[in-house]
Design a protein around this motif. Structure first.
Motif, short mmCIF file in Angstrom:
data_model
loop_
_atom_site.label_atom_id
_atom_site.label_comp_id
_atom_site.label_asym_id
_atom_site.label_seq_id
_atom_site.Cartn_x
_atom_site.Cartn_y
_atom_site.Cartn_z
N ILE A 350 47.01 12.29 7.96
CA ILE A 350 47.26 12.03 6.54
C ILE A 350 48.76 11.99 6.27
CG2 ILE A 350 46.97 12.94 4.20
CD1 ILE A 350 44.41 11.83 5.38
N GLN A 351 49.49 12.92 6.86
CA GLN A 351 50.94 12.96 6.70
C GLN A 351 51.59 11.69 7.24
OE1 GLN A 351 53.19 16.08 8.94
NE2 GLN A 351 54.35 14.26 9.52
N ALA A 352 51.15 11.24 8.43
CA ALA A 352 51.71 10.04 9.03
C ALA A 352 51.43 8.80 8.18
CB ALA A 352 51.16 9.85 10.45
N MET A 353 50.21 8.71 7.63
CA MET A 353 49.88 7.56 6.77
C MET A 353 50.73 7.56 5.51
SD MET A 353 45.75 6.94 7.09
CE MET A 353 45.24 8.62 6.71
N ASN A 354 51.02 8.74 4.97
CA ASN A 354 51.85 8.82 3.77
C ASN A 354 53.30 8.47 4.06
OD1 ASN A 354 49.81 9.53 1.96
ND2 ASN A 354 49.97 11.69 2.46
N ASP A 355 53.77 8.74 5.30
CA ASP A 355 55.16 8.47 5.65
C ASP A 355 55.40 7.04 6.12
OD1 ASP A 355 55.79 11.03 4.99
OD2 ASP A 355 55.89 11.80 7.03
N TYR A 356 54.35 6.35 6.51
CA TYR A 356 54.48 4.98 7.02
C TYR A 356 54.68 4.01 5.85
CZ TYR A 356 53.21 0.79 9.71
OH TYR A 356 53.21 -0.45 10.32
N SER A 357 55.42 2.93 6.07
CA SER A 357 55.78 2.01 4.98
C SER A 357 54.72 0.93 4.71
CB SER A 357 57.11 1.32 5.30
OG SER A 357 57.00 0.53 6.49
N TRP A 358 53.75 0.74 5.60
CA TRP A 358 52.65 -0.21 5.42
C TRP A 358 53.12 -1.62 5.05
CZ3 TRP A 358 48.51 1.33 7.66
CH2 TRP A 358 48.21 2.70 7.70
N PRO A 359 53.83 -2.28 5.95
CA PRO A 359 54.25 -3.66 5.66
C PRO A 359 53.08 -4.62 5.51
CG PRO A 359 54.67 -3.10 7.97
CD PRO A 359 54.31 -1.83 7.27
N GLY A 360 51.93 -4.30 6.12
CA GLY A 360 50.74 -5.14 5.98
C GLY A 360 49.81 -4.69 4.88
N ASN A 361 50.21 -3.63 4.16
CA ASN A 361 49.48 -3.12 3.00
C ASN A 361 48.03 -2.75 3.32
OD1 ASN A 361 51.47 -3.24 0.69
ND2 ASN A 361 51.70 -5.29 1.56
N VAL A 362 47.11 -2.99 2.39
CA VAL A 362 45.73 -2.53 2.54
C VAL A 362 45.07 -3.20 3.74
CG1 VAL A 362 43.47 -2.37 1.43
CG2 VAL A 362 45.55 -2.11 0.06
N ARG A 363 45.39 -4.46 3.98
CA ARG A 363 44.80 -5.15 5.14
C ARG A 363 45.15 -4.43 6.44
NH1 ARG A 363 47.16 -9.90 4.71
NH2 ARG A 363 45.57 -10.81 3.35
N PHE A 391 55.29 8.69 13.37
CA PHE A 391 55.56 9.01 11.97
C PHE A 391 55.13 10.43 11.60
CE2 PHE A 391 55.60 4.47 12.18
CZ PHE A 391 56.62 4.11 11.32
N VAL A 392 54.85 11.26 12.61
CA VAL A 392 54.49 12.66 12.36
C VAL A 392 55.77 13.48 12.27
CG1 VAL A 392 53.29 14.69 13.24
CG2 VAL A 392 52.30 12.42 13.55
N ARG A 393 55.98 14.14 11.15
CA ARG A 393 57.18 14.96 10.96
C ARG A 393 57.06 16.25 11.76
NH1 ARG A 393 56.48 13.69 5.29
NH2 ARG A 393 55.46 15.70 5.09
N VAL A 394 58.16 16.62 12.39
CA VAL A 394 58.24 17.90 13.08
C VAL A 394 59.06 18.83 12.20
CG1 VAL A 394 58.99 19.12 15.15
CG2 VAL A 394 58.10 16.77 15.32
N GLU A 395 58.40 19.81 11.60
CA GLU A 395 59.07 20.71 10.67
C GLU A 395 59.36 22.05 11.34
OE1 GLU A 395 56.69 21.06 7.23
OE2 GLU A 395 56.89 18.93 6.66
N VAL A 396 60.55 22.58 11.07
CA VAL A 396 60.92 23.89 11.57
C VAL A 396 60.32 24.95 10.64
CG1 VAL A 396 62.82 25.44 12.11
CG2 VAL A 396 63.05 22.97 12.53
N THR A 397 59.52 25.84 11.22
CA THR A 397 58.83 26.86 10.43
C THR A 397 59.59 28.17 10.52
OG1 THR A 397 56.73 25.80 10.92
CG2 THR A 397 56.64 28.04 10.07
N SER A 398 59.85 28.81 9.37
CA SER A 398 60.56 30.09 9.35
C SER A 398 59.62 31.19 9.83
CB SER A 398 61.06 30.39 7.94
OG SER A 398 59.97 30.64 7.08
N LEU A 399 60.22 32.31 10.24
CA LEU A 399 59.44 33.45 10.72
C LEU A 399 58.59 34.02 9.59
CD1 LEU A 399 58.85 35.23 13.14
CD2 LEU A 399 60.78 36.70 12.47
N ASP A 400 59.14 34.09 8.37
CA ASP A 400 58.37 34.60 7.23
C ASP A 400 57.15 33.72 6.96
OD1 ASP A 400 60.04 36.73 6.83
OD2 ASP A 400 61.24 35.75 5.27
#
Length: 474
Positions: A350-363, A391-400
């Motif tokens: 879901i995250q990757a689909m939201n981050d992708y620009s979709w040049p071909g749109n719905v098709r 397009f998968v974000r790699v996020e740094v997670t804090s210890l807390d």
């Protein structure tokens, strides 16, 4: 005290020779159990309301039973657990059923408490799958136009407005955004909906054939014209003509189309008779027609005839949460193309689909999801299945944050293990019921304004506010 059976905790046990001790234990844990000794019996039991989980032992069944089993195991609201005895071998077909349809697989002997825990987990995961279906609640226009974002709601409103007029409509948008669906929706909402809707792609027909496709021809009009042919404009008489990719229309055809729009009459090629035709014209293109006019590739007078009412089709990248809604809608439509059950998408997908620009749109989205449905070997479509792993974000997670996540996970596991019995879950976590209640509120797992939590003994967290147990954490 033995818990009372809960109608929302109904369980099917499918086995030729059910394990009576196991069934007695799950009944004592509060499950209402239905035993099925045949495949048709299992299929009938799975159709009953509120069945939440299932135990299945394939021993003694034959491949002729597997069709009925697939129907049972594929039920989206039932979490299935397969059981087998130690040393019992499973055929390739049985292994496929377990891998593709069952939540878990356990080998006996195993403690009945562990099996009860697995059943509770299977039930919870099936319930999540049933509830979390964005496509179920999506706002849908005509012909599978799906969307809840502001841009799509504005588009639906515009469609309803322009449908009630006879003025020409020009739909502007990138390739793959669904311009023909919009044109069809306008036609279906208009007074012309019972008459033909005729579409023609002006960019897909060779230039020397476009005029004959639009206007038709008489017999003998040219070599090979053996009989009269009705053109697309005449075929749409009384209805709607959709001219897709109008920006690719050659200038010669533009002149003939302009004459038709001005006079409302056509002449077939090779003919001498003018025919009056009542057609509403909707056109669309991904080309910047104003730039084409400046470059001399498109007639300005034709553009103004076509663009009386303008509809802008939003690109997929501007539709926010609609991307996820559309993805689930497409999955629901084409999931039968898969050889096994697919439950949805991973969080990273879901995250990757939201981050992708979709040049071909719905098709492009349709193509990626359909390919993933066929090629995946898992129950959830991943970024790799969609070919969006980059397009998968790699996020740094804090210890807390990691501590908070571990704490929340431990609470969820304990509650699931004990079927949300607060006292037992708190005991397993070695904290008081009040502390557990406070942590659930802190993690957003419970609204502090909700009524007090009752455990299996009838006590509630409100009592603990007065008499805190001695763990020192309340």
């Amino acid at each position: 005290m033995r818990p009372q059976p809960d109608t929302q905790r109904r369980l099917i046990c499918v086995a030729r020779a059910p394990n009576d001790l196991l069934l007695a234990h799950v009944r004592a844990a509060g499950w209402e159990v239905t035993v099925a000794r045949t495949a048709p019996g299992a299929e009938a039991a799975a159709k009953e309301a509120r069945v939440a989980a299932g135990l299945i032992d394939f021993d003694g069944f034959t491949p002729r039973d597997f069709t009925a089993f697939r129907a049972c195991l594929n039920h989206p609201t039932i979490g299935w657990v397969a059981i087998t005895a130690a040393g019992q071998s499973a055929s390739h077909a049985v292994r496929d059923l377990i891998r593709n349809y069952c939540f878990d697989y356990v080998t006996m002997p195993l403690s009945y408490e562990s099996i009860s825990h697995v059943l509770g987990h299977a039930r919870g995961m099936a319930a999540l799958n049933y509830v979390d279906t964005p496509a179920e609640t999506a706002a849908t226009g005509n012909h599978e136009m799906v969307g809840t974002c502001d841009a799509m709601q504005c588009l639906f409103s515009t469609i309803r407005k322009v449908a009630n007029t006879n003025a020409s409509v020009f739909i502007c948008g990138e390739s793959g955004t669904g311009k023909e669906l919009t044109a069809l929706a306008i036609h279906e909402h208009s007074p012309r909906r019972k008459a033909p809707f005729v579409a023609i792609n002006c960019g897909a027909i060779p230039q020397h054939l476009l005029q004959s496709e639009l206007f038709g021809y008489e017999r003998g009009a040219f070599t090979g014209a053996d009989q009269r042919k009705i053109g697309r404009i005449e075929a749409a008489n009384g209805g709607t003509l959709f001219l897709d990719e109008i920006g690719d229309m050659p200038l010669e055809a533009q002149v003939s189309l302009l004459r038709f729009l001005q006079e409302g009459k056509i002449e077939r090629l090779g003919g001498h008779e003018s025919l009056r035709v009542d057609v509403r014209v909707i056109s669309a293109t991904h080309v910047d027609l104003e730039a084409a006019i400046c470059a001399g590739r498109f007639r300005a007078d034709l553009f103004h005839r076509l663009c009386v009412l303008r509809v802008d089709e939003p690109p997929l990248r501007a539709r926010g949460k609609d991307i996820e809604i559309l993805a689930h809608h497409i999955l629901h439509k084409f999931k039968k193309d898969s050889t096994h059950t697919i439950r949805g998408f991973t969080t990273s997908a879901i995250q990757a689909m939201n981050d992708y620009s979709w040049p071909g749109n719905v098709r492009e989205l349709i193509n990626r999801v359909r390919r993933a449905i066929v090629m995946t070997e898992g129950r959830l479509l991943s970024p790799e299945d969609l070919d969006l792993e980059s397009f998968v974000r790699v996020e740094v997670t804090s210890l807390d944050h990691m501590r908070d996540m571990a704490e929340r996970s431990a609470i969820e596991t304990a509650l699931l293990h004990h079927d949300h019995r607060i006292g037992r879950a708190a005991a397993e976590l070695r904290i008081s019921r009040v502390t557990l209640y406070r942590l659930m509120v802190a993690h957003g797992m419970r609204d502090p304004a909700d009524k007090p939590l009752h455990d299996e003994d009838g006590d509630d967290a409100a009592k603990g506010l007065v008499a805190v147990s001695g763990d020192g954490q309340g």
